[in-house]
Design a protein around this motif. Sequence first.
Motif, mmCIF file in Angstrom:
data_model
loop_
_atom_site.group_PDB
_atom_site.id
_atom_site.type_symbol
_atom_site.label_atom_id
_atom_site.label_comp_id
_atom_site.label_asym_id
_atom_site.label_seq_id
_atom_site.Cartn_x
_atom_site.Cartn_y
_atom_site.Cartn_z
ATOM 1 N N ASP A 1 -3.278 -5.311 -2.729
ATOM 2 C CA ASP A 1 -2.029 -5.301 -1.128
ATOM 3 C C ASP A 1 -2.214 -6.543 -0.639
ATOM 4 O O ASP A 1 -1.195 -7.125 -0.320
ATOM 5 N N GLN B 1 -5.488 -1.924 0.509
ATOM 6 C CA GLN B 1 -7.002 -2.991 -0.736
ATOM 7 C C GLN B 1 -6.971 -4.046 -1.039
ATOM 8 O O GLN B 1 -5.519 -4.737 -0.467
ATOM 9 N N ALA C 1 1.284 -1.535 0.110
ATOM 10 C CA ALA C 1 -0.456 0.005 -0.148
ATOM 11 C C ALA C 1 0.974 1.154 -0.148
ATOM 12 O O ALA C 1 0.304 2.191 -1.242
ATOM 13 N N GLN C 2 2.000 1.465 0.773
ATOM 14 C CA GLN C 2 3.262 2.675 1.097
ATOM 15 C C GLN C 2 3.574 2.479 -0.541
ATOM 16 O O GLN C 2 3.937 4.087 -0.733
ATOM 17 N N GLY D 1 2.367 2.290 -3.660
ATOM 18 C CA GLY D 1 1.307 2.561 -4.337
ATOM 19 C C GLY D 1 0.797 4.040 -3.241
ATOM 20 O O GLY D 1 0.277 4.414 -4.209
ATOM 21 N N LYS D 2 1.333 4.421 -2.345
ATOM 22 C CA LYS D 2 1.415 5.614 -1.973
ATOM 23 C C LYS D 2 -0.232 6.051 -1.485
ATOM 24 O O LYS D 2 -0.582 6.661 -2.050
ATOM 25 N N ARG D 3 -0.708 4.596 -0.808
ATOM 26 C CA ARG D 3 -1.708 4.701 -0.094
ATOM 27 C C ARG D 3 -1.614 4.573 1.622
ATOM 28 O O ARG D 3 -0.752 3.759 1.977
ATOM 29 N N LYS D 4 -2.671 5.005 2.175
ATOM 30 C CA LYS D 4 -2.787 4.673 3.447
ATOM 31 C C LYS D 4 -4.130 3.587 3.997
ATOM 32 O O LYS D 4 -3.737 2.605 4.864
ATOM 33 N N THR D 5 -3.857 2.805 2.910
ATOM 34 C CA THR D 5 -5.242 1.927 2.914
ATOM 35 C C THR D 5 -5.152 0.796 3.006
ATOM 36 O O THR D 5 -4.716 0.996 1.324
#
Length: 128
Positions: free
Chosen positions: A109, A106, A97-98, A100-104
Amino acid sequence: MAAAVEAPVPAEQDSALCGSEGETRGAEVEEKSQPQTGSTGPAVSHSRLSKLPLARIKALMKTDPDVSLASQESVFIIAKATELFVEMIAKDALVYAQQGKRKTLQRKDLDNAIEAVDEFAFLEGTLD
């Protein structure tokens, strides 16, 4: 009585792996274990050391036809193992997730974590 002294040890080892959140949990475990060492009272309550509801874990264990009785200790061990498993797969999925520059987290992931880690090979295809 020996089980009461040994029970908090895995929680302290687990808390060392969790960073700042683990520091507060480690302090709680120390506070709980200090009064216990000098007393001859009942064993440490496992429900306080587990994040999962032990009654539900026990009910799930009893759905297996081979399990008629489940001791409190066995239910606690299964709950603790489940917590560690979920923590491990979540941390591995968080890396993706990180990236992909996301905090959530999915589903993709989790899929990536399952494919990348050999220990999760038994989970391949379960999210399909």
